[in-house]
Scaffold this active site. Structure first.
Site, PDB file in Angstrom:
ATOM      1  N   HIS A  81      45.507   6.772 -40.388  1.00  0.00           N
ATOM      2  CA  HIS A  81      44.405   6.715 -41.660  1.00  0.00           C
ATOM      3  C   HIS A  81      45.163   5.397 -42.335  1.00  0.00           C
ATOM      4  O   HIS A  81      44.328   5.370 -43.226  1.00  0.00           O
ATOM      5  CB  HIS A  81      44.599   7.848 -42.564  1.00  0.00           C
ATOM      6  N   SER A 140      39.818 -24.392 -40.920  1.00  0.00           N
ATOM      7  CA  SER A 140      39.067 -24.201 -42.002  1.00  0.00           C
ATOM      8  C   SER A 140      38.602 -25.415 -42.825  1.00  0.00           C
ATOM      9  O   SER A 140      39.650 -26.024 -42.833  1.00  0.00           O
ATOM     10  CB  SER A 140      39.459 -23.294 -43.845  1.00  0.00           C
ATOM     11  N   GLU A 178      38.520 -11.997 -33.572  1.00  0.00           N
ATOM     12  CA  GLU A 178      37.440 -11.631 -34.761  1.00  0.00           C
ATOM     13  C   GLU A 178      36.747 -11.965 -33.283  1.00  0.00           C
ATOM     14  O   GLU A 178      35.371 -10.982 -33.033  1.00  0.00           O
ATOM     15  CB  GLU A 178      37.760 -12.787 -35.303  1.00  0.00           C
ATOM     16  N   LYS A 188      44.538 -23.103 -43.927  1.00  0.00           N
ATOM     17  CA  LYS A 188      44.660 -21.369 -43.041  1.00  0.00           C
ATOM     18  C   LYS A 188      44.842 -21.499 -41.287  1.00  0.00           C
ATOM     19  O   LYS A 188      44.517 -22.685 -40.752  1.00  0.00           O
ATOM     20  CB  LYS A 188      42.590 -21.505 -43.439  1.00  0.00           C
TER      21      LYS A 188
END
Ligand code: ARG
Length: 458
Positions: free
Chosen positions: A157, A278, A291, A284
């Site tokens: 979980h 970024s 991804e 970043k």
């Protein structure tokens, strides 16, 4: 009127837009080597059977070799007016060698030709895919060997559950990829039958030798039913299913890497070469590759849904709808192979923050089950032990301490059966070491598994 190879009965030309819309060269030109190999095998068989003269065969073989050279060197111009790879090559052959080229299509149809080419092409790509999976497995086993005793929290979980070793976690993916390779191999076996000779749908009136073409092209056997052979796209469904499952495994792995690289986890850092920044936020460093790989699974699964949906309403035998099959599987294969490659290249450069992993495993009461097990060993029934440890956890939450930090007084307060020595013995190292059986997370087991995988993948 029409210059199409099938134009005899037509009185007016194909609509200009339809010509482009109908064409598949942009997708199927990549099967040119398989188309040429199939044509050569077919022509040789026709000659052996006395259907084609030796002279015509020689011209065909020479012409096809030249065309192969033209395509490889980029001189060949595919035209949409000739619809697909098959007719482009055949037309060029006829341009080069005249009538002999026009005899090649004896006892053959594009319907058996296209599915023969596709099977040959996908067989080659499937072998390469399995190689890619093996390479990634080797990388993972290598990493696992470095991390047999690196301790991290295991989750259920997404809540801290019990400590595990990173090596164990990585080997979980090695198992998944092993099943993926097995699915590709299994589908490959079933697909490796030769449709050539099924012709348009019913077979041919010529005395062909289907065993000969099957052998020449490395198929295990000729297909047994001509109607099935030209309309079967099961192999594409199976390969897309195998690809989808493999993509889902990569996607789950991606999700973990993304979480692990977040500031909140801080477990890993991925190499700069596989991340981007970024344009506005200078701080970043984004895990783009995991991804993107996670995203690729969507379109690969889309391909599976596309082929199932395309075929489900089709009457036997060939229907033009089937031209869409290649778009789906080629896109899926390109993207899955790319995903496997990126992972295989990226993971060796992954930095693991052992301290952060250890710290995370040492908080969140990951050792609670082991305390309950210790009570059970002292004779307490498991359900009762569970309740005692539950109370202990609640006590610790209020005191902002961990289980192993409870003192004698606290233990006695919670339950007379709770011994402070049991509590003091708790450590994440002891937790993982104790799970020492087949499939367990103990370093000893992981070391053994690594050795077995190294043998298997050698
Ligand atoms: N381009 C077609 C395909 O990919 C080849 C087979 C076409 N056959 C036909 N009779 N129209 O499916």
């Amino acid at each position: 009127m029409s210059e199409k190879p099938w134009g005899g009965r037509f009185e007016s030309p194909t609509d200009e837009f339809v010509e482009a819309f109908n064409a598949s060269t942009d997708v199927d030109a990549r099967m040119f080597a398989e188309d040429i190999a199939g044509s050569k095998a077919h022509a040789r068989m026709l000659c052996e059977q006395g259907i084609l003269s030796q002279q015509d065969l020689n011209a065909i073989l020479r012409g096809l070799d030249e065309i192969s050279g033209e395509i490889n060197s980029g001189e060949f111009e595919f035209t949409i007016a000739l619809e697909d790879v098959h007719m482009n090559i055949e037309a060029r052959l006829t341009e080069k060698i005249g009538d002999a080229g026009k005899r090649l299509h004896t006892a053959r149809s594009r319907n058996d030709q296209v599915t023969t080419d596709t099977r040959l092409y996908l067989r080659r790509r499937t072998d390469a895919m399995i190689e890619r999976i093996r390479d990634l497995q080797s990388v993972l086993v290598g990493l696992a060997s470095e991390h047999v005793d690196t301790i991290m929290p295991g989750f259920t979980h997404l809540q801290t559950a019990q400590p595990v070793t990173l090596g164990h976690h990585l080997l979980a993916y090695v198992e998944m990829f092993e099943r993926d390779a097995g699915r590709f191999l299994d589908a490959r076996k079933r697909m490796n039958q030769c449709p050539l000779g099924s012709a348009a749908l019913a077979g041919t009136t010529f005395p062909i030798n289907r065993q000969a073409t099957a052998n020449a092209l490395g198929f295990d056997a000729p297909t047994a039913n001509s109607l099935d052979a030209v309309s079967d796209r099961d192999y594409i469904m199976e390969l897309l299913a195998a690809a989808s499952i493999c993509a889902v495994h990569l996607s789950r792995f991606s999700e973990e890497l993304i979480l692990w690289m977040s500031a909140q986890f801080g477990f890993i850092d991925l190499p700069d070469a596989f991340c981007t920044g970024s344009s506005i936020m200078p701080q970043k460093k984004n895990p783009d590759m995991p991804e993107l790989v996670r995203g690729k699974s969507g379109r690969i699964i889309g391909g599976l849904v596309a082929i199932l949906t395309t075929v489900k309403g089709l009457p036997l035998a060939y229907n033009k709808d089937m031209q869409e099959d290649k778009t789906a599987i080629f896109d899926a294969y390109d993207n899955l192979e790319g995903s496997l490659r990126v992972f295989g290249d990226m993971l060796p450069g992954m930095q693991v923050n052992r301290e952060a992993m250890h710290k995370a495993a040492s908080s969140g009461f990951a050792t609670a089950t082991d305390l309950a097990d210790a009570l059970v060993r002292a004779g307490v029934p498991f359900r009762e032990a569970h309740a005692i440890v539950g109370k202990s956890v609640s006590f610790c939450i209020h005191r902002h301490i961990e289980l192993h930090e409870m003192d004698t007084e606290a233990c006695a307060d919670i339950d007379p059966l709770l011994d402070v020595d049991m509590v003091r013995a708790l450590s994440v190292e002891a937790c993982v070491a104790a799970r020492n059986h087949i499939g367990g997370t103990a370093p000893a087991q992981v070391r053994q598994q690594v050795a077995e995988w190294q043998d298997r993948l050698a």
